[in-house]
Design an enzyme around this catalytic site. Sequence first.
Site, PDB file in Angstrom:
ATOM      1  N   PRO A  89       0.791  -1.233   0.000  1.00 23.34           N
ATOM      2  CA  PRO A  89       0.000   0.000   0.000  1.00 23.34           C
ATOM      3  C   PRO A  89       0.822   1.283   0.000  1.00 23.34           C
ATOM      4  O   PRO A  89       0.270   2.365  -0.127  1.00 23.34           O
ATOM      5  CB  PRO A  89      -0.827  -0.123   1.283  1.00 23.34           C
ATOM      6  CG  PRO A  89       0.037  -0.936   2.202  1.00 23.34           C
ATOM      7  CD  PRO A  89       0.751  -1.917   1.316  1.00 23.34           C
ATOM      8  N   GLY A  90       2.151   1.198   0.207  1.00 19.73           N
ATOM      9  CA  GLY A  90       2.954   2.406   0.045  1.00 19.73           C
ATOM     10  C   GLY A  90       3.836   2.781   1.227  1.00 19.73           C
ATOM     11  O   GLY A  90       4.403   3.869   1.247  1.00 19.73           O
ATOM     12  N   ALA A  91       3.994   1.866   2.197  1.00 13.58           N
ATOM     13  CA  ALA A  91       4.793   2.217   3.383  1.00 13.58           C
ATOM     14  C   ALA A  91       6.277   2.404   3.046  1.00 13.58           C
ATOM     15  O   ALA A  91       6.914   3.336   3.538  1.00 13.58           O
ATOM     16  CB  ALA A  91       4.622   1.145   4.464  1.00 13.58           C
ATOM     17  N   TRP A  92       6.822   1.527   2.200  1.00 16.73           N
ATOM     18  CA  TRP A  92       8.238   1.702   1.823  1.00 16.73           C
ATOM     19  C   TRP A  92       8.418   2.998   1.039  1.00 16.73           C
ATOM     20  O   TRP A  92       9.419   3.686   1.202  1.00 16.73           O
ATOM     21  CB  TRP A  92       8.728   0.500   0.998  1.00 16.73           C
ATOM     22  CG  TRP A  92       9.194  -0.662   1.829  1.00 16.73           C
ATOM     23  CD1 TRP A  92       8.670  -1.063   3.033  1.00 16.73           C
ATOM     24  CD2 TRP A  92      10.265  -1.565   1.537  1.00 16.73           C
ATOM     25  NE1 TRP A  92       9.347  -2.161   3.493  1.00 16.73           N
ATOM     26  CE2 TRP A  92      10.328  -2.493   2.596  1.00 16.73           C
ATOM     27  CE3 TRP A  92      11.159  -1.690   0.477  1.00 16.73           C
ATOM     28  CZ2 TRP A  92      11.272  -3.526   2.626  1.00 16.73           C
ATOM     29  CZ3 TRP A  92      12.097  -2.712   0.504  1.00 16.73           C
ATOM     30  CH2 TRP A  92      12.149  -3.623   1.579  1.00 16.73           C
ATOM     31  N   ASP A 118       3.077  -1.246  -8.700  1.00 17.17           N
ATOM     32  CA  ASP A 118       2.421  -2.435  -8.134  1.00 17.17           C
ATOM     33  C   ASP A 118       1.333  -2.940  -9.071  1.00 17.17           C
ATOM     34  O   ASP A 118       0.778  -2.174  -9.865  1.00 17.17           O
ATOM     35  CB  ASP A 118       1.807  -2.132  -6.768  1.00 17.17           C
ATOM     36  CG  ASP A 118       1.671  -3.395  -5.915  1.00 17.17           C
ATOM     37  OD1 ASP A 118       2.456  -3.546  -4.946  1.00 17.17           O
ATOM     38  OD2 ASP A 118       0.804  -4.245  -6.210  1.00 17.17           O
ATOM     39  N   ASP A 148       2.880  -4.419 -13.966  1.00 17.79           N
ATOM     40  CA  ASP A 148       3.710  -5.569 -13.603  1.00 17.79           C
ATOM     41  C   ASP A 148       5.182  -5.177 -13.776  1.00 17.79           C
ATOM     42  O   ASP A 148       5.590  -4.807 -14.880  1.00 17.79           O
ATOM     43  CB  ASP A 148       3.339  -6.736 -14.536  1.00 17.79           C
ATOM     44  CG  ASP A 148       4.069  -8.021 -14.177  1.00 17.79           C
ATOM     45  OD1 ASP A 148       5.092  -7.951 -13.479  1.00 17.79           O
ATOM     46  OD2 ASP A 148       3.604  -9.082 -14.623  1.00 17.79           O
ATOM     47  N   ASP A 157      10.003  -5.105  -2.183  1.00 15.79           N
ATOM     48  CA  ASP A 157       9.390  -5.875  -1.101  1.00 15.79           C
ATOM     49  C   ASP A 157       8.286  -6.726  -1.722  1.00 15.79           C
ATOM     50  O   ASP A 157       7.386  -7.182  -1.043  1.00 15.79           O
ATOM     51  CB  ASP A 157       8.807  -4.879  -0.082  1.00 15.79           C
ATOM     52  CG  ASP A 157       8.381  -5.537   1.215  1.00 15.79           C
ATOM     53  OD1 ASP A 157       8.987  -6.555   1.596  1.00 15.79           O
ATOM     54  OD2 ASP A 157       7.427  -5.036   1.850  1.00 15.79           O
ATOM     55  N   LYS A 207      13.395  -8.452  -1.195  1.00 16.49           N
ATOM     56  CA  LYS A 207      12.897  -9.494  -0.295  1.00 16.49           C
ATOM     57  C   LYS A 207      12.914 -10.837  -1.004  1.00 16.49           C
ATOM     58  O   LYS A 207      12.613 -10.924  -2.190  1.00 16.49           O
ATOM     59  CB  LYS A 207      11.458  -9.167   0.095  1.00 16.49           C
ATOM     60  CG  LYS A 207      10.850 -10.306   0.894  1.00 16.49           C
ATOM     61  CD  LYS A 207       9.568 -10.039   1.548  1.00 16.49           C
ATOM     62  CE  LYS A 207       8.368  -9.810   0.685  1.00 16.49           C
ATOM     63  NZ  LYS A 207       7.350  -9.181   1.550  1.00 16.49           N
TER      64      LYS A 207
HETATM   65  C1  LIG Z   1       4.289  -7.187   0.873  1.00 16.28           C
HETATM   66  S1  LIG Z   1       3.497  -6.190  -0.313  1.00 16.28           S
HETATM   67  C2  LIG Z   1       4.539  -4.764  -0.360  1.00 16.28           C
HETATM   68  C3  LIG Z   1       4.368  -3.839   0.819  1.00 16.28           C
HETATM   69  C4  LIG Z   1       5.060  -2.513   0.583  1.00 16.28           C
HETATM   70  N1  LIG Z   1       6.516  -2.665   0.575  1.00 16.28           N
HETATM   71  C5  LIG Z   1       4.725  -1.491   1.638  1.00 16.28           C
HETATM   72  O1  LIG Z   1       5.582  -1.233   2.483  1.00 16.28           O
HETATM   73  O2  LIG Z   1       3.631  -0.947   1.611  1.00 16.28           O
HETATM   74  C6  LIG Z   1       3.926  -6.999  -1.800  1.00 16.28           C
HETATM   75  C7  LIG Z   1       3.378  -6.334  -3.065  1.00 16.28           C
HETATM   76  O3  LIG Z   1       4.009  -6.894  -4.217  1.00 16.28           O
HETATM   77  C8  LIG Z   1       3.106  -6.703  -5.291  1.00 16.28           C
HETATM   78  N2  LIG Z   1       3.517  -7.486  -6.456  1.00 16.28           N
HETATM   79  C9  LIG Z   1       3.580  -8.819  -6.592  1.00 16.28           C
HETATM   80  N3  LIG Z   1       3.982  -9.147  -7.836  1.00 16.28           N
HETATM   81  C10 LIG Z   1       4.204  -7.987  -8.501  1.00 16.28           C
HETATM   82  C11 LIG Z   1       4.618  -7.665  -9.830  1.00 16.28           C
HETATM   83  N4  LIG Z   1       4.920  -8.635 -10.731  1.00 16.28           N
HETATM   84  N5  LIG Z   1       4.702  -6.368 -10.181  1.00 16.28           N
HETATM   85  C12 LIG Z   1       4.409  -5.395  -9.289  1.00 16.28           C
HETATM   86  N6  LIG Z   1       4.000  -5.639  -8.025  1.00 16.28           N
HETATM   87  C13 LIG Z   1       3.904  -6.909  -7.635  1.00 16.28           C
HETATM   88  C14 LIG Z   1       1.784  -7.150  -4.688  1.00 16.28           C
HETATM   89  O4  LIG Z   1       0.697  -6.695  -5.441  1.00 16.28           O
HETATM   90  C15 LIG Z   1       1.868  -6.533  -3.284  1.00 16.28           C
HETATM   91  O5  LIG Z   1       1.209  -5.313  -3.207  1.00 16.28           O
END
Ligand SMILES: C[S@@+](CC[C@H](N)C(=O)[O-])C[C@H]1O[C@@H](n2cnc3c(N)ncnc32)[C@H](O)[C@@H]1O
Length: 242
Positions: free
Chosen positions: A85-88, A114, A131, A156, A196
């Site tokens: 959601p955008g914390a990083w 995302d 993507d 992440d 990650k």
């Molecule tokens: C653990 S969350 C990230 C949390 C984020 N770092 C934060 O602090 O708000 C993982 C994210 O990776 C995204 N994701 C997974 N595969 C992806 C891709 N191929 N392209 C872009 N985003 C992707 C997911 O939709 C999800 O929102």
Amino acid sequence: MWKCLSLPKFRFHASATALKKAPLKLKGKSGAEQRWLVRQLGDPFVKAAHSQNYRCRSAFKLLEIDDKYDVLRPGLSVVDCGAAPGAWSQVAAQRVNAAGERPDLPRGSVIGIDLLHIAPLEGAHFLSNQDITDPATHAALQRLLPQAQADVILSDMAPNASGLRELDHERLVSMCLSLLELADKILRPGGSLVCKYWDGGLTHKLRDGLARAFRDVRTVKPKASRKESSELYFLARTFRNT
Ligand SMILES: C[S@@+](CC[C@H](N)C(=O)[O-])C[C@H]1O[C@@H](n2cnc3c(N)ncnc32)[C@H](O)[C@@H]1O
């Protein structure tokens, strides 16, 4: 739905006190959901995220990595992969001075990508519903970045967990390896990458790929990353780009 989004009524606004007083509505929830909710409400990083207005507890993972390794500095350009959601992105925007809150310091930039929608954030530019493994996204990043180059790539990101540990590990490793293709296109020589991964049989393949592209690669397990989770981060520094 992603776990850090799963308490929507508390999202962004609730104070730690409000969170403590919130009634636990466990009725109608499965055993796994109940255990997750109880753990979430007792988690100090969840409380700290709410009181410090971070969108997700994961903010503290990046804060710890950056406090220790000084990856983000005012003036740098950051690409945040899997940003919802955008914390990083919040942490990155603060640390690189992307909103220009410190006029005495150089102003950086943050672009978050995302598959999901990401709510707007001052100082960040988001590519929602994109993507990061798609070459069209790489081309969009090259157009948006200052001089088409980033100083730091953060990731992440994680696939939707299937519950099969080795399969999820392999899918995440393959997503991380695709970041090396992105790095070849946009990362400045000397730049850094934080990604990650879930530990498993192919970890060595990812580490070897990073070691070929970066001079220094280390594994990091921030305190906010749950001990019982196989989640780890690679911090790769000094991109060679040869
Ligand atoms: C653990 S969350 C990230 C949390 C984020 N770092 C934060 O602090 O708000 C993982 C994210 O990776 C995204 N994701 C997974 N595969 C992806 C891709 N191929 N392209 C872009 N985003 C992707 C997911 O939709 C999800 O929102």
